[in-house]
Scaffold this active site. Structure first.
Site, PDB file in Angstrom:
ATOM      1  CG  HIS A  35      -2.051  -1.004   1.071  1.00  0.00           C
ATOM      2  ND1 HIS A  35      -3.066  -1.129   1.980  1.00  0.00           N
ATOM      3  CD2 HIS A  35      -2.326  -1.893   0.079  1.00  0.00           C
ATOM      4  CE1 HIS A  35      -3.912  -2.066   1.571  1.00  0.00           C
ATOM      5  NE2 HIS A  35      -3.492  -2.546   0.438  1.00  0.00           N
ATOM      6  CD  GLU A  92      -1.410   3.953   3.766  1.00  0.00           C
ATOM      7  OE1 GLU A  92      -1.183   3.287   2.741  1.00  0.00           O
ATOM      8  OE2 GLU A  92      -2.553   4.078   4.252  1.00  0.00           O
ATOM      9  CB  CYS A 111      -1.195   1.112   6.163  1.00  0.00           C
ATOM     10  SG  CYS A 111      -1.161   0.387   4.539  1.00  0.00           S
ATOM     11  NE  ARG A 138     -11.873  -0.197 -26.877  1.00  0.00           N
ATOM     12  CZ  ARG A 138     -12.001  -0.645 -28.116  1.00  0.00           C
ATOM     13  NH1 ARG A 138     -11.110  -1.479 -28.627  1.00  0.00           N
ATOM     14  NH2 ARG A 138     -13.011  -0.259 -28.867  1.00  0.00           N
ATOM     15  CB  THR A 198     -22.132  -0.671 -31.734  1.00  0.00           C
ATOM     16  OG1 THR A 198     -22.681   0.602 -31.431  1.00  0.00           O
ATOM     17  CG2 THR A 198     -20.646  -0.549 -31.952  1.00  0.00           C
ATOM     18  CG  LEU A 212     -16.058  -4.359 -28.351  1.00  0.00           C
ATOM     19  CD1 LEU A 212     -17.343  -4.757 -27.620  1.00  0.00           C
ATOM     20  CD2 LEU A 212     -16.008  -2.839 -28.537  1.00  0.00           C
ATOM     21  N   GLY A 219     -23.566   3.651 -29.424  1.00  0.00           N
ATOM     22  CA  GLY A 219     -24.139   4.437 -30.497  1.00  0.00           C
ATOM     23  C   GLY A 219     -25.101   5.415 -29.833  1.00  0.00           C
ATOM     24  N   PRO A 220     -25.759   6.268 -30.629  1.00  0.00           N
ATOM     25  CG  PRO A 220     -26.424   7.607 -32.403  1.00  0.00           C
ATOM     26  CD  PRO A 220     -25.632   6.389 -32.076  1.00  0.00           C
TER      27      PRO A 220
END
Ligand code: NAP
Length: 374
Positions: free
Chosen positions: A54, A56, A89, A189, A201, A209, A296-297
């Site tokens: 971590h 710290e 921590c 991505r 799409t 993708l 898409g829209p």
């Protein structure tokens, strides 16, 4: 320099540090830590990888001198719970003789929520809470979305031409963005663990993708919203479903048909879900912390209408399509706050945050471009 200015400077540096962990630490939150003493920064660090040390401990380890009596500025309350991969921590800060811990925000995780602060105080360490609190909470918005609201953080992104078109005439696929924007999209991505598109799409673009040329990419679960299972068996998504997960969300009637069987045989996972809320809940169960929606829209409007967007990235190119038959981008709701923009070799990337999101705390995410431009 006064105390307040010093606090802002050190916590500001801790926030910058924290952001360097984006995409590596999830489902943990990004955390940064700066150690200061007598007007000097003597150490700093951030949580880099899930399962790794971590912030710290990294910051303490970076100090080239004694930390006895020094101040530790941490964006998030130090952890104190034991049932996790890394040691807590709080004992490390106490053992290092830290005199004061300045905390950005309290950890919303029910396993911590003030417990770390209590333990520090019980050990005689002075604790101040709430320096740049809202900025520090914005930093952990994906984590808050998960532990408090049981859903992934949603970034939506699209590309549009200078005249607001998102495809060519009749919806035909067009390369709207330049190479630099495309590289940025693949970087984005790579930092997400889920990606979602609508069936419109898939039918027009046949996308894969994936995060291309990104060695540090996280496994990406690919979702398609497709009520009637129209997804073609020969689509790239279906053909690659065995290598990288594809989840198709459809209606109850479709899930029992023969197309469903064919898809399952090809490795596609089917999810019976009739709403975006149900899909987000499924994504949370699969431990997706950051979902990228590339709509898409129509899907963009559905996400806007449902209030499901936390952050929006719009890539605007200099290209003009100038054809009324080409689809136009969805209208960005008026209340969305523009939080930053950056020029990408001529394309303009603009970021907005949704102020109605339950993980909106501060319009501070504009600094968030730096990792993607590395
Ligand atoms: N420039 C860019 O960044 C970009 C990105 C992606 C796509 N595009 C372009 O956008 C066009 C496709 O856009 P589109 O609007 O037709 O399709 P879309 O947004 O990709 O998908 C919309 C479809 O998803 C289905 N859907 C399933 N569940 C839904 C839900 N809960 N809410 C809303 N929709 C749901 C709807 O099907 P039902 O009709 O059955 O409800 C709807 O027709 C293509 O031309 C593509 O090239 C551009």
């Amino acid at each position: 320099m006064g105390q307040e200015e010093w606090d802002q400077l050190l916590m500001g540096r801790a926030v910058e540090e924290a952001m360097r962990g984006r995409g590596g630490v999830e489902p943990n939150p990004m955390v940064g830590c700066v150690i200061g003493r007598e007007g000097r920064i003597i150490g700093l660090g951030h949580h880099q990888r899930y399962g790794g040390p971590h912030a710290e401990r990294v910051a303490l380890g970076s100090c080239g001198e004694s930390t006895f009596g020094a101040s530790a500025y941490v964006t998030l309350e130090p952890c104190c719970h034991l049932n996790k991969r890394t040691p807590p921590c709080v004992p490390a800060l106490i053992e290092a003789g830290i005199g004061e811990v300045v905390v950005g925000c309290i950890d919303p995780n029910p396993l911590v929520r003030g417990g770390g602060i209590e333990q520090l105080r019980a050990a005689g360490v002075a604790v101040r809470v709430g320096v740049m609190e809202e900025v520090c909470r914005q930093l952990i918005a994906p984590y808050v979305a998960g532990v408090v609201h049981h859903r992934p953080y949603v970034t939506m992104k699209w590309a549009q031409s200078a005249d607001g078109k998102i495809a060519g005439p009749g919806g035909v696929r067009l390369q709207i963005s330049n190479e630099e924007s495309m590289r940025m999209v693949h970087r984005l991505r790579a930092k997400c663990d889920g990606i979602l598109v609508g069936i419109g799409t898939v039918l027009s673009d046949d996308p894969m993708l994936v995060a291309k040329d990104q060695p540090d990419a996280r496994p990406l679960i690919r979702y398609v919203l497709d009520r009637r299972l129209e997804i073609p068996l020969e689509s790239k998504l279906v053909r690659s479903a065995r290598e990288s997960a594809v989840v198709v969300a459809c209606e109850n009637e479709a899930i029992a048909g023969s197309k469903a069987d064919q898809l399952r045989q090809m490795g596609v996972q089917l999810l019976e879900a009739d709403s975006i809320a149900a899909v987000l809940s499924d994504a949370h169960k699969r431990r997706i912390t950051h979902l990228l929606v590339e709509p898409g829209p129509r899907l963009a409007r559905a996400f806007f209408d449902g209030g499901w967007v936390d952050r929006l990235w719009v890539f605007q190119s200099q290209l003009t399509i100038n054809d009324p038959a080409a689809p136009t981008a969805a209208t960005i709701p008026d209340e969305y706050q523009l939080t930053g923009s950056t020029n990408l070799h001529g394309d303009e990337l603009t970021e907005y945050l949704n102020p109605r999101s339950n993980v909106f705390f501060h319009p501070s995410a504009s600094a968030d471009f730096h990792w993607a431009k590395d």
